[in-house]
Scaffold this motif. Structure first.
Motif, PDB file in Angstrom:
ATOM      1  N   LYS A 158     -14.985   3.195  43.870  1.00 23.01           N
ATOM      2  CA  LYS A 158     -14.675   4.257  42.901  1.00 23.01           C
ATOM      3  C   LYS A 158     -15.297   3.938  41.543  1.00 23.01           C
ATOM      4  N   GLY A 159     -15.201   2.684  41.122  1.00 22.49           N
ATOM      5  CA  GLY A 159     -15.812   2.266  39.862  1.00 22.49           C
ATOM      6  C   GLY A 159     -17.320   2.379  39.881  1.00 22.49           C
ATOM      7  N   GLU A 166     -16.615   2.846  51.191  1.00 18.88           N
ATOM      8  CA  GLU A 166     -15.494   3.383  50.428  1.00 18.88           C
ATOM      9  C   GLU A 166     -14.130   3.102  51.064  1.00 18.88           C
ATOM     10  N   ASN A 207     -16.974  -8.799  44.829  1.00 18.66           N
ATOM     11  CA  ASN A 207     -15.968  -7.863  45.319  1.00 18.66           C
ATOM     12  C   ASN A 207     -16.113  -7.465  46.784  1.00 18.66           C
ATOM     13  N   TYR A 232     -13.405  -0.823  50.551  1.00 20.38           N
ATOM     14  CA  TYR A 232     -13.332  -1.276  49.161  1.00 20.38           C
ATOM     15  C   TYR A 232     -13.100  -0.073  48.224  1.00 20.38           C
ATOM     16  N   PRO A 233     -12.008   0.650  48.381  1.00 19.99           N
ATOM     17  CA  PRO A 233     -11.843   1.920  47.653  1.00 19.99           C
ATOM     18  C   PRO A 233     -11.861   1.789  46.127  1.00 19.99           C
ATOM     19  N   PHE A 234     -11.171   0.822  45.573  1.00 17.65           N
ATOM     20  CA  PHE A 234     -11.113   0.687  44.118  1.00 17.65           C
ATOM     21  C   PHE A 234     -12.473   0.301  43.546  1.00 17.65           C
TER      22      PHE A 234
END
Length: 99
Positions: free
Chosen positions: A85-86, A77, A40, A80-82
């Motif tokens: 967050k995970g 963050e 990711n 790669y915000p999504f």
């Protein structure tokens, strides 16, 4: 009763573990986390992130490790915000072994 359950992060597994073993810590697999980071994040950023994560993992205090992990996640963050967050959602489960 087991003291700790180590698993992958499959949907519904957290709930099942907490129902079956309410007193057990739930540790998420670090190998799978490292693979997900490489998948990711860009190559260089993923390597840096995993290197820092490895250093955090060597600590002795879960609360400090969780805070360091949050700080590390905050560095990435915006890009790669999504994904971040995970990671933050499961932060306690990555350092359960420190308890």
């Amino acid at each position: 009763n087991p003291l700790m359950v180590i698993s992958d992060d499959f949907a519904g597994l957290k709930e099942a573990i907490s129902t079956l073993y309410p007193k057990a810590f739930h540790q998420l697999c670090f190998i799978h986390r490292q693979r997900n980071v490489r998948r990711n994040m860009s190559g260089e950023e993923g390597q840096i992130f995993n290197g820092k994560l490895q250093q955090i993992k060597l600590g002795e205090d879960a609360e400090i490790a969780i805070q360091q992990f949050e700080n590390l996640c905050s560095e990435y963050e915006e890009k790669y915000p999504f994904f971040i967050k995970g990671l933050k959602t499961d932060k306690e489960n990555y350092f359960a072994f420190m308890h």
